[in-house]
Write a protein that holds these residues in place. Sequence first.
Motif, PDB file in Angstrom:
ATOM      1  N   SER A  56       0.862  -1.180   0.000  1.00 55.55           N
ATOM      2  CA  SER A  56       0.000   0.000   0.000  1.00 55.55           C
ATOM      3  C   SER A  56       0.899   1.231   0.000  1.00 55.55           C
ATOM      4  CB  SER A  56      -0.889   0.014   1.244  1.00 55.55           C
ATOM      5  OG  SER A  56      -0.095   0.223   2.405  1.00 55.55           O
ATOM      6  N   ASP A  89      -7.106  -1.480  -2.432  1.00 57.45           N
ATOM      7  CA  ASP A  89      -6.782  -2.712  -1.720  1.00 57.45           C
ATOM      8  C   ASP A  89      -8.098  -3.424  -1.416  1.00 57.45           C
ATOM      9  OD1 ASP A  89      -6.165  -4.680   0.191  1.00 57.45           O
ATOM     10  OD2 ASP A  89      -4.590  -3.467   1.081  1.00 57.45           O
ATOM     11  N   PRO A  90      -8.257  -4.661  -1.878  1.00 58.43           N
ATOM     12  CA  PRO A  90      -9.523  -5.366  -1.625  1.00 58.43           C
ATOM     13  C   PRO A  90      -9.803  -5.593  -0.135  1.00 58.43           C
ATOM     14  CG  PRO A  90      -7.926  -6.827  -2.688  1.00 58.43           C
ATOM     15  CD  PRO A  90      -7.315  -5.459  -2.640  1.00 58.43           C
ATOM     16  N   ARG A  91      -8.766  -5.581   0.690  1.00 59.35           N
ATOM     17  CA  ARG A  91      -8.946  -5.788   2.130  1.00 59.35           C
ATOM     18  C   ARG A  91      -9.256  -4.494   2.866  1.00 59.35           C
ATOM     19  NH1 ARG A  91      -3.200  -8.154   2.460  1.00 59.35           N
ATOM     20  NH2 ARG A  91      -3.155  -6.483   0.983  1.00 59.35           N
ATOM     21  N   ASP A  92      -8.915  -3.348   2.238  1.00 63.70           N
ATOM     22  CA  ASP A  92      -9.137  -2.052   2.875  1.00 63.70           C
ATOM     23  C   ASP A  92      -9.424  -1.033   1.779  1.00 63.70           C
ATOM     24  OD1 ASP A  92      -9.159   0.347   4.231  1.00 63.70           O
ATOM     25  OD2 ASP A  92      -7.173   0.096   5.132  1.00 63.70           O
ATOM     26  N   GLN A  97      -3.088   0.185  -3.307  1.00 61.93           N
ATOM     27  CA  GLN A  97      -1.937  -0.680  -3.535  1.00 61.93           C
ATOM     28  C   GLN A  97      -1.192  -0.170  -4.760  1.00 61.93           C
ATOM     29  OE1 GLN A  97      -3.892  -4.549  -3.849  1.00 61.93           O
ATOM     30  NE2 GLN A  97      -2.839  -5.166  -1.981  1.00 61.93           N
TER      31      GLN A  97
END
Length: 164
Positions: A56, A89-92, A97
């Motif tokens: 990131s 970012d797929p997680r946040d 990223q």
Amino acid sequence: MSKGSPGPTPGFLVWRLANKWRVAVDRAVTPLGLTHAQYSLVASLHGMQRAGERPSQRQLADHTGLEALYVSKLARALESAGLIERTRDPRDPRAMQLALTEQGQAVTRQAIAVVQELHRQLLEPLGGFDAPRTRAFTDELTTLLDAPLAPSVPNDWTTEGTTP
């Protein structure tokens, strides 16, 4: 330098050396369309990608020691130049990223080669890149960089000499 000092302070010398090397790297990477700060970003990103990471902007800021806001600004400029891509970012979903594009990888490989040659020249006075003096110098710099900074104290002259 202070009046009572017999010579330059270590801080002054580090500052002068950092500026000298920054200018040298700037001049070396300018033909590739990069600034020293942009080089630091893409070279770090290159190394992280080779290690299998897709960092990131925050992770890259932490890695380079640059401010997160500055990394964001540099990343947008590098994206506009076609050297990196920024994706959510797929997680946040708040995080971006970063990854080098194919063009970015090519430019970065060239820049790394140019800067490595420059570093060889800059380290010649210590005996070269792999010399014992260079390793000792690197160890000393690492020690200083790893030392935590004390929390900053407000610069309020009216409280000088008083206890909280």
